[in-house]
Enzyme design. Structure first.
Site, PDB file in Angstrom:
ATOM      1  N   CYS A  76      -0.442   0.324   5.980  1.00  0.00           N
ATOM      2  CA  CYS A  76      -1.703   0.911   5.069  1.00  0.00           C
ATOM      3  C   CYS A  76      -2.656   0.158   4.179  1.00  0.00           C
ATOM      4  CB  CYS A  76      -1.752   1.903   4.224  1.00  0.00           C
ATOM      5  SG  CYS A  76      -2.194   2.482   3.404  1.00  0.00           S
ATOM      6  N   CYS A 190      -8.716   0.433   7.816  1.00  0.00           N
ATOM      7  CA  CYS A 190      -8.526   1.301   7.327  1.00  0.00           C
ATOM      8  C   CYS A 190      -7.545   2.154   8.472  1.00  0.00           C
ATOM      9  CB  CYS A 190      -9.591   2.707   6.665  1.00  0.00           C
ATOM     10  SG  CYS A 190      -8.562   4.390   6.927  1.00  0.00           S
ATOM     11  N   THR A 191      -6.776   2.134   8.752  1.00  0.00           N
ATOM     12  CA  THR A 191      -5.028   2.881   9.845  1.00  0.00           C
ATOM     13  C   THR A 191      -5.961   3.852  10.453  1.00  0.00           C
ATOM     14  OG1 THR A 191      -3.909   3.774   8.120  1.00  0.00           O
ATOM     15  CG2 THR A 191      -2.933   2.277   8.879  1.00  0.00           C
ATOM     16  N   HIS A 192      -6.654   4.708  10.042  1.00  0.00           N
ATOM     17  CA  HIS A 192      -7.310   5.722  10.406  1.00  0.00           C
ATOM     18  C   HIS A 192      -8.897   5.169  11.272  1.00  0.00           C
ATOM     19  CE1 HIS A 192      -5.864   8.554   7.370  1.00  0.00           C
ATOM     20  NE2 HIS A 192      -5.826   9.995   8.465  1.00  0.00           N
TER      21      HIS A 192
HETATM   22  N1  DGL Z   1      -4.372   4.661   5.599  1.00  0.00           N
HETATM   23  C1  DGL Z   1      -5.024   4.092   4.943  1.00  0.00           C
HETATM   24  C2  DGL Z   1      -6.147   2.947   4.970  1.00  0.00           C
HETATM   25  O1  DGL Z   1      -5.466   1.993   5.528  1.00  0.00           O
HETATM   26  C3  DGL Z   1      -5.886   5.533   4.873  1.00  0.00           C
HETATM   27  C4  DGL Z   1      -5.747   6.609   4.046  1.00  0.00           C
HETATM   28  C5  DGL Z   1      -4.904   7.066   3.405  1.00  0.00           C
HETATM   29  O2  DGL Z   1      -6.355   7.333   2.245  1.00  0.00           O
HETATM   30  O3  DGL Z   1      -4.491   7.385   2.712  1.00  0.00           O
HETATM   31  O4  DGL Z   1      -6.272   2.935   3.459  1.00  0.00           O
END
Ligand code: DGL
Length: 271
Positions: A76, A190-192
């Site tokens: 993350c 961001c992972t998404h």
């Molecule tokens: N996993 C988060 C990232 O890589 C994105 C989602 C979140 O805001 O938790 O920043």
């Protein structure tokens, strides 16, 4: 008895980090992995620094103390920019001095500069962009490169809520002014966003190099292990992948299945 008893942990605020975990596993299938998605508390992006640190420390403790992980990758970006330094400098020395936690920011920037990037765009959560950690870290790697950060807060809700049909318009709006700045590379921070990397490549017409962390982290981790045999020699090698989430409701189960296949068992993590 084999000394190889420890797993590699991968932690993310949600399930997006599975893209990174899966890519790591396919690069190094011999090791055992425990993935933890904090699906109960996702998204982290709009939370306070204290809250993100507390949630991240809880997740790390779970992976170390309950899942026997000696090496953890924080997939993350939001947790990496917020919690990683404190976890490495305070939490580990005080609690688990022989364990290691790695983030995604420095390896991503190293890869970018190894590829010759100097004008580097960054799209990420507001928290990640505003933290300026990418800007701070790039200076340590090379003074010649510069980060152009742009928060893209609409992307996570669109990705999570089947908003693909709006994606071109929203992405176009975010990317156009960035590209006009003369970027040579663009970090998907961001992972998404790993799930939309092809779309970003298509929309930017391959005029910039799109850097996606599922492609960056596996070779970097492999390199880390080759430079740290004292860690590598602790890792068990049964080719196992276990998936944990703090909330394992039906949507979460469906998404896991989509990403990992129907036979992936999802276990609720309680801590
Ligand atoms: N996993 C988060 C990232 O890589 C994105 C989602 C979140 O805001 O938790 O920043």
């Amino acid at each position: 008895m084999s000394k190889r008893t420890k797993k590699i942990g991968v932690f993310d605020s949600g399930l997006g980090g599975l893209y990174i975990a899966r890519a790591i596993q396919s690069a190094m299938p011999q090791y055992d992995y425990a993935y933890l998605g904090d699906t109960l508390n996702v998204p982290y992006g709009g939370r306070s620094m204290e809250a993100i640190y507390k949630l991240s420390e809880g997740a790390i403790r779970y992976l170390i103390e309950k899942q026997d992980c000696d090496l953890i990758v924080i997939g993350c970006n939001t947790a990496s920019v917020t919690a990683l330094r404190k976890l490495q400098r305070e939490f580990l020395p005080q609690n688990h001095p022989d364990k290691r936690i790695l983030g995604v920011i420095v390896p991503t920037l190293e890869s970018a500069t190894e590829l010759g990037a100097t004008q580097i765009g960054l799209i990420a959560t507001e928290y990640t962009v505003n933290s300026k950690i990418y800007d701070e870290e790039i200076v340590k790697i090379t003074p010649r490169a510069q980060i152009y950060g742009k928060p893209t807060p609409l992307l996570v809700p669109l990705i999570e809520n089947n908003g693909e049909k709006y994606m071109d318009a929203v992405l176009g709006d975010y990317l156009e002014p960035l590209i006009e700045q003369g970027l040579d590379s663009l970090i998907l921070g961001c992972t998404h966003y790993i799930s939309i990397k092809d779309k970003v490549r298509e929309l930017t017409k391959h005029r910039v190099r799109v850097l996606s962390q599922d492609e960056i982290i596996p070779p970097k981790l492999k390199d880390y292990l080759s430079r740290h045999p004292e860690m590598e020699e602790r890792l068990s090698q049964n080719g196992m992948f276990k998936c944990f989430a703090t909330d394992a409701g039906p949507v979460c189960k469906r998404n896991i299945e989509k990403l990992m296949g129907a036979d992936m068992v999802l276990t609720k993590a309680v801590y």
